[in-house]
Design an enzyme around this catalytic site. Structure first.
Site, PDB file in Angstrom:
ATOM      1  N   ALA A  97       0.827  -1.205   0.000  1.00  0.00           N
ATOM      2  CA  ALA A  97       0.000   0.000   0.000  1.00  0.00           C
ATOM      3  C   ALA A  97       0.864   1.258   0.000  1.00  0.00           C
ATOM      4  CB  ALA A  97      -0.948  -0.004   1.188  1.00  0.00           C
ATOM      5  N   GLU A  98       1.908   1.288   0.836  1.00  0.00           N
ATOM      6  CA  GLU A  98       2.890   2.372   0.806  1.00  0.00           C
ATOM      7  C   GLU A  98       4.262   1.833   1.185  1.00  0.00           C
ATOM      8  OE1 GLU A  98      -0.849   4.841   1.524  1.00  0.00           O
ATOM      9  OE2 GLU A  98       0.012   3.152   2.613  1.00  0.00           O
ATOM     10  N   SER A  99       5.267   2.581   0.774  1.00  0.00           N
ATOM     11  CA  SER A  99       6.637   2.364   1.214  1.00  0.00           C
ATOM     12  C   SER A  99       7.192   3.702   1.681  1.00  0.00           C
ATOM     13  CB  SER A  99       7.498   1.793   0.090  1.00  0.00           C
ATOM     14  OG  SER A  99       7.075   0.488  -0.253  1.00  0.00           O
ATOM     15  N   HIS A 120       0.958   3.668   8.641  1.00  0.00           N
ATOM     16  CA  HIS A 120       1.548   2.335   8.866  1.00  0.00           C
ATOM     17  C   HIS A 120       3.003   2.289   8.431  1.00  0.00           C
ATOM     18  CE1 HIS A 120       1.039   1.122   4.576  1.00  0.00           C
ATOM     19  NE2 HIS A 120       1.866   0.137   4.880  1.00  0.00           N
ATOM     20  N   PHE A 172      -8.827   1.968  -1.204  1.00  0.00           N
ATOM     21  CA  PHE A 172      -7.679   2.832  -1.485  1.00  0.00           C
ATOM     22  C   PHE A 172      -7.396   2.920  -2.989  1.00  0.00           C
ATOM     23  CE2 PHE A 172      -2.844   3.415  -0.535  1.00  0.00           C
ATOM     24  CZ  PHE A 172      -2.926   4.775  -0.784  1.00  0.00           C
TER      25      PHE A 172
END
Length: 278
Positions: free
Chosen positions: A43-45, A72, A209
């Site tokens: 989802a994200e880095s 997160h 998302f």
């Protein structure tokens, strides 16, 4: 350069929300960061650069776009640094403002906490609300009668959509392309928080998302923070209070997010994270 992989808001490798973490990103361009995030597919880095003493710069990338703030991935970063250097405090410069991250050892494992920027809660325009519900495929009868649909910001803007019961939450099946277009038009570049109240300060959530190219986020720290700000603004909790958000079970990655709600100012988001290897 080492690309770390952590699952945040969990104590097990197959739970929570995975994030890529790069602690030495000084030599990377934005395009290279975006390519790494796309390759990882999380989802994200998070990418750390310009680290000096107790301060650093952090940037967040989803598979398809840079994101101003990610809870997160910040928690994952805090635990990743603690795993290497021990518990401590780091002041992060983010696109939405300075962010403090603390890590501490709790029963032999590290837990990280962040304090958000100043939240705000806003009314959603009636026409936009109508479009939002249409793309979520929710009717008025599906909504909680005592909690209105609103916009809440604690680093990202999140529409907060409280639903009537767990059955409505379980059956969520939204129009991905339509919601993506609406969110792009409105400048909402994070998730929609569809939530159900289990108790006075206990909620479960599902978070579509589309802006990040992810159908559903397993654990969304910024949305949990925005929910805490929403509850405070509406007088649904008496600060100081602790909010617990359960998320991710519907996509097979259960998570638990803890939100500390003070009387004023930014809210605190806390959780553990575990390394998930290569």
């Amino acid at each position: 350069m080492e690309i770390l992989r952590y699952a945040a808001f969990t104590d097990r490798a197959d739970g929570g929300n995975p994030a890529g973490v790069v602690l030495d990103a000084d030599g990377l361009t934005a395009g290279e960061m975006q390519a790494i995030a796309a390759r990882l597919g999380y989802a994200e880095s998070a990418f750390i650069s310009e680290r000096s003493g107790g301060a650093a710069t952090i940037r967040y990338f989803a598979p398809e776009a840079e994101i101003p703030f990610c809870g997160h991935a910040t928690i994952a970063t805090g635990v990743a640094i603690a795993d290497r250097e021990g518990a401590g405090t780091l002041l992060l410069s983010t696109p939405v403002g300075p962010l403090g991250v603390d890590s501490r050892n709790v029963s032999g494992r590290f837990v990280a906490s962040l304090v958000t920027v100043e939240p705000r809660v806003e009314v959603i325009a009636p026409a936009v609300r109508t479009d939002l519900l249409r793309h979520l495929r929710l009717g008025e009868d599906d909504l909680a009668p005592d909690l209105p649909v609103m916009l809440s910001f604690a680093g990202n803007i999140h529409p907060i959509v409280p639903v009537r019961n767990a059955a409505v939450l379980r059956s969520l099946d939204y129009d991905y392309d339509g919601l993506r277009r609406l969110m792009a038009t409105q400048g909402w570049n994070a998730t929609v928080a569809v939530v159900h109240r289990l108790g006075p300060a206990v909620f479960e959530a599902r978070n579509p998302f589309p802006p990040g190219g992810i159908r559903e986020d397993p654990a969304t720290g910024s949305a949990a923070a925005s929910l805490g700000a929403y509850l405070r603004a509406r007088g649904e909790v008496t600060p100081p209070a602790t909010l617990t958000v359960h998320q991710g079970a519907d996509v097979g990655r259960p998570s638990v997010i803890t939100v500390g709600i003070p009387r004023t100012g930014g809210v605190t988001v806390s959780g553990g994270a575990v390394s998930i290897g290569a």
